[in-house]
Design a protein around this motif. Structure first.
Motif, PDB file in Angstrom:
ATOM      1  N   ARG A 131      -7.133  44.043  -6.940  1.00  0.00           N
ATOM      2  CA  ARG A 131      -6.853  43.367  -8.217  1.00  0.00           C
ATOM      3  C   ARG A 131      -5.360  43.143  -8.434  1.00  0.00           C
ATOM      4  O   ARG A 131      -4.947  42.483  -9.383  1.00  0.00           O
ATOM      5  N   VAL A 132      -4.528  43.739  -7.544  1.00  0.00           N
ATOM      6  CA  VAL A 132      -3.063  43.615  -7.698  1.00  0.00           C
ATOM      7  C   VAL A 132      -2.444  43.299  -6.342  1.00  0.00           C
ATOM      8  O   VAL A 132      -2.859  43.843  -5.316  1.00  0.00           O
ATOM      9  N   LEU A 133      -1.447  42.413  -6.358  1.00  0.00           N
ATOM     10  CA  LEU A 133      -0.614  42.133  -5.175  1.00  0.00           C
ATOM     11  C   LEU A 133       0.805  42.598  -5.489  1.00  0.00           C
ATOM     12  O   LEU A 133       1.408  42.147  -6.467  1.00  0.00           O
ATOM     13  N   LEU A 134       1.321  43.515  -4.668  1.00  0.00           N
ATOM     14  CA  LEU A 134       2.736  43.874  -4.742  1.00  0.00           C
ATOM     15  C   LEU A 134       3.426  43.037  -3.669  1.00  0.00           C
ATOM     16  O   LEU A 134       3.378  43.354  -2.484  1.00  0.00           O
ATOM     17  N   LEU A 135       4.035  41.944  -4.112  1.00  0.00           N
ATOM     18  CA  LEU A 135       4.608  40.942  -3.204  1.00  0.00           C
ATOM     19  C   LEU A 135       6.060  41.277  -2.920  1.00  0.00           C
ATOM     20  O   LEU A 135       6.886  41.324  -3.834  1.00  0.00           O
ATOM     21  N   SER A 136       6.379  41.486  -1.653  1.00  0.00           N
ATOM     22  CA  SER A 136       7.750  41.850  -1.293  1.00  0.00           C
ATOM     23  C   SER A 136       8.454  40.648  -0.679  1.00  0.00           C
ATOM     24  O   SER A 136       8.023  40.119   0.336  1.00  0.00           O
ATOM     25  N   HIS A 137       9.549  40.228  -1.313  1.00  0.00           N
ATOM     26  CA  HIS A 137      10.339  39.120  -0.747  1.00  0.00           C
ATOM     27  C   HIS A 137      11.296  39.726   0.278  1.00  0.00           C
ATOM     28  O   HIS A 137      12.512  39.732   0.099  1.00  0.00           O
ATOM     29  N   MET A 138      10.699  40.238   1.336  1.00  0.00           N
ATOM     30  CA  MET A 138      11.435  41.016   2.319  1.00  0.00           C
ATOM     31  C   MET A 138      12.584  40.215   2.925  1.00  0.00           C
ATOM     32  O   MET A 138      12.399  39.071   3.343  1.00  0.00           O
ATOM     33  N   ARG A 139      13.760  40.833   2.956  1.00  0.00           N
ATOM     34  CA  ARG A 139      14.976  40.219   3.501  1.00  0.00           C
ATOM     35  C   ARG A 139      15.288  38.861   2.860  1.00  0.00           C
ATOM     36  O   ARG A 139      15.937  38.015   3.466  1.00  0.00           O
ATOM     37  N   GLY A 140      14.791  38.693   1.620  1.00  0.00           N
ATOM     38  CA  GLY A 140      15.173  37.514   0.845  1.00  0.00           C
ATOM     39  C   GLY A 140      14.403  36.254   1.177  1.00  0.00           C
ATOM     40  O   GLY A 140      14.757  35.180   0.684  1.00  0.00           O
ATOM     41  N   HIS A 141      13.339  36.354   1.994  1.00  0.00           N
ATOM     42  CA  HIS A 141      12.565  35.162   2.348  1.00  0.00           C
ATOM     43  C   HIS A 141      11.426  34.992   1.343  1.00  0.00           C
ATOM     44  O   HIS A 141      10.614  35.899   1.160  1.00  0.00           O
ATOM     45  N   ILE A 142      11.393  33.826   0.699  1.00  0.00           N
ATOM     46  CA  ILE A 142      10.411  33.572  -0.362  1.00  0.00           C
ATOM     47  C   ILE A 142       9.342  32.625   0.173  1.00  0.00           C
ATOM     48  O   ILE A 142       9.660  31.577   0.744  1.00  0.00           O
ATOM     49  N   CYS A 143       8.075  33.000  -0.014  1.00  0.00           N
ATOM     50  CA  CYS A 143       6.968  32.151   0.448  1.00  0.00           C
ATOM     51  C   CYS A 143       6.768  31.013  -0.552  1.00  0.00           C
ATOM     52  O   CYS A 143       7.439  30.947  -1.578  1.00  0.00           O
ATOM     53  N   ASP A 144       5.808  30.141  -0.263  1.00  0.00           N
ATOM     54  CA  ASP A 144       5.460  29.064  -1.199  1.00  0.00           C
ATOM     55  C   ASP A 144       4.836  29.713  -2.443  1.00  0.00           C
ATOM     56  O   ASP A 144       3.651  30.049  -2.469  1.00  0.00           O
ATOM     57  N   MET A 145       5.662  29.919  -3.463  1.00  0.00           N
ATOM     58  CA  MET A 145       5.209  30.661  -4.645  1.00  0.00           C
ATOM     59  C   MET A 145       4.161  29.881  -5.438  1.00  0.00           C
ATOM     60  O   MET A 145       3.344  30.484  -6.138  1.00  0.00           O
ATOM     61  N   ASP A 146       4.186  28.556  -5.331  1.00  0.00           N
ATOM     62  CA  ASP A 146       3.186  27.767  -6.059  1.00  0.00           C
ATOM     63  C   ASP A 146       1.803  28.041  -5.488  1.00  0.00           C
ATOM     64  O   ASP A 146       0.850  28.304  -6.222  1.00  0.00           O
TER      65      ASP A 146
END
Ligand SMILES: *Cc1c(COP(=O)(O)O)cnc(C)c1O
Length: 401
Positions: A131-146
Motif C-alpha cells: 500500500r506504500v512505495l518508499l521511492l528513492s531518487h538514488m544518486r539524484g536520478h529521477i524517474c518519469d514521475m508522471d
C-alpha cells in the motif's frame, strides 16, 4: 606526463561564517533543545521548518534527527504496520531498507533501469503487493514521475519520496519531494546541506504531519511548531503515536538556515561540475554515460557511469589505476560492501529476491562524489584521468584474472 589528482573526495565546504555565528549565538543562549524557547521566540528549528516549507511549496515541514528517521517516521505516520510490505528501489542506500525494517515492515524491491531509476514496468507488475512505495531518487536520478504517480494512484498506493540526493531538484518544475504524500530529506554531511546529521519532512497533509510530529517526540508541545498543522488537528491522535525521540535541535537548525539561503547557488555549482565530467567522458571507450531526461532538473552532487560489459577483474584493475592517480571511485557491482557502497543483495535482513536486471546494471556501475571543494578545473582533470585509464584498458588484449 601522467596527471595525478590530489583533492579529497570526502572534503565538503566549510560551514559558512554566518552559520557559525548563528550556531555560536545558540550556544551562548544555552537553549539548544527545540522546545526550549524564550517567550515569543520562534527558535531556529521552527524558522528552518517555515523556510523549508516555503522553499518546497509545502504546507508543512518537520525537522528531525536524520534522513533515516524522517523515512521511518513517514512510513509509520502513513499507516505502515509490522509485517506490511513496502515497495522500494532495489538500487538505493542502506538507510532506505533500514527505515522499512525499523517499522517492522519488509521491503519489496523493484528493478532498476539503465538510467538508474526505478523500473516502472516492474513497479506496475508489483504495485498490488503493497500500500506504500518508499521511492528513492538514488544518486539524484529521477524517474518519469508522471507515469510513476499514475501507476501508484490507480493502485491506491501512497508515495513517500526519499530525496536525500534530490534536495533542490525537480521533475517538470515540481520540486522533488512534492509528488506524493511526503518528501524526506537528509542534512547529513554528504548531502546538499550539512548539519552533520539531520533530516526534514514535507507534506500538505495536516493529519499525516500531526502524526509525524508526535512520532518525532513532541511531548505535547505541538503549539511550538510554526511550520506544522494547527493544535486542534492533534486532538484525536495524541495517545496513538509513540515517541521516537528524533527531534532536531536549534544548533543544527542554526547552521542550516544560512545554507538554505544558498541552496540554489550550491545546486547550480554541483551541476556545473557534473557537466564538466559528462563532457570529458563523452565517447570514452567502454564508458556508458547515464541519460538525463529534459524534464529532470537534477543536482549533480555525485557522478555515475557504467563500464557496461567489462569483466569484474577489468573493473577492479581500472579502479586501482584510477586510485593510484588520486581518483577515488566506488563500484556498486563489488561482491562485498565497502563503505557506503552497498547493494540489495548485501541486506540480508531484507531477504531480497533475485533481481537480474538490477544485478546487470550494478555490475558495471561506477560512482564518484563531487564535493564543492572541487573546482571546474579539478573536474576536468578527473575526467582526463578517468578517460585515459579507459583508453589504456581498451588498448590492452583481454587477459584472465
Ligand atoms: C544518506 C541517505 C539517506 C538518509 O540518510 P541519513 O544518513 O539517515 O540522514 C537516505 N537515502 C539515501 C539514498 C541516502 O543516500
Amino acid at each position: 606526463m601522467t596527471e595525478v589528482f590530489t583533492g579529497s573526495f570526502t572534503q565538503q565546504l566549510p560551514i559558512p561564517e554566518d552559520a557559525i555565528e548563528a550556531a555560536v549565538e545558540v550556544m551562548r543562549s544555552g537553549r539548544l533543545h527545540r522546545y526550549n524557547l524564550a517567550p515569543g521566540e520562534t527558535g531556529a528549528v521552527g524558522a528552518l521548518e517555515q523556510a523549508f516549507a516555503a522553499k518546497t511549496g509545502a504546507q508543512y515541514c518537520l525537522a528531525v534527527a536524520s534522513g533515516g528517521q524522517a523515512m521511518a517516521i513517514c512510513l509509520r505516520a502513513a499507516g505502515v504496520e509490522p509485517g506490511d510490505a513496502v515497495l522500494s528501489n532495489a538500487f538505493t542506500l542502506a538507510p532506505v531498507p533500514g527505515a522499512i525494517a525499523a517499522v517492522g515492515a519488509r521491503p519489496v524491491f523493484v528493478e532498476t533501469t539503465e538510467a538508474l531509476t526505478i523500473d516502472l514496468d516492474d513497479l506496475a507488475a508489483k504495485v498490488g503487493q503493497a500500500r506504500v512505495l518508499l521511492l528513492s531518487h538514488m544518486r539524484g536520478h529521477i524517474c518519469d514521475m508522471d507515469r510513476l504517480m499514475a501507476i501508484c494512484e490507480s493502485a491506491g498506493v501512497t508515495v513517500i519520496e526519499d530525496c536525500a540526493h534530490t534536495m533542490g531538484a525537480a521533475w517538470r518544475g515540481t520540486p522533488s519531494g512534492r509528488h506524493g504524500l511526503a518528501g524526506c530529506y537528509s542534512t547529513q554531511t554528504y548531502k546538499h546541506m550539512n548539519s552533520g546529521e539531520g533530516g526534514l519532512i514535507v507534506s500538505d497533509s495536516a493529519e499525516f504531519m500531526a502524526r509525524a510530529t508526535l512520532l518525532s517526540g513532541s511531548y505535547m508541545l505541538f503549539d511550538r511548531h510554526p511550520g506544522g498543522p494547527p493544535p486542534q488537528v492533534y486532538a484525536d491522535l495524541t495517545g496513538e503515536m509513540p515517541n521516537m525521540s528524533a527531534r532536531m535541535d536549534h544548533l543544527r537548525a542554526a547552521i542550516l538556515l544560512p545554507q538554505l539561503a544558498r541552496l540554489d547557488d550550491d545546486c547550480a555549482a554541483w551541476t556545473d561540475r557534473y557537466r564538466v565530467l559528462e563532457a570529458g567522458l563523452a565517447d570514452a571507450p567502454g564508458v556508458v554515460l547515464i541519460p538525463r531526461p529534459a524534464e529532470e532538473a537534477f543536482v549533480g552532487s555525485s557522478f555515475q557511469f557504467r563500464l557496461a560489459d567489462w569483466p569484474a577483474h577489468a573493473i577492479r584493475a581500472y579502479l586501482e589505476r584510477c586510485a593510484a592517480r588520486g581518483v577515488e571511485l566506488k563500484w556498486f557491482g563489488d561482491s562485498a560492501p565497502h563503505g557506503f557502497t552497498s547493494t540489495y543483495a548485501h541486506w540480508r535482513f531484507a531477504v531480497p529476491p533475485s533481481l537480474p536486471q538490477t544485478d546487470q546494471v550494478l555490475a558495471g556501475l561506477i560512482d564518484m562524489r563531487l564535493p564543492l571543494t572541487f573546482d571546474l578545473e579539478d573536474c576536468a582533470l578527473i575526467a582526463r584521468i578517468l578517460r585515459s585509464e579507459t583508453e589504456i584498458r581498451s588498448a590492452q588484449p583481454e587477459t584472465a584474472a
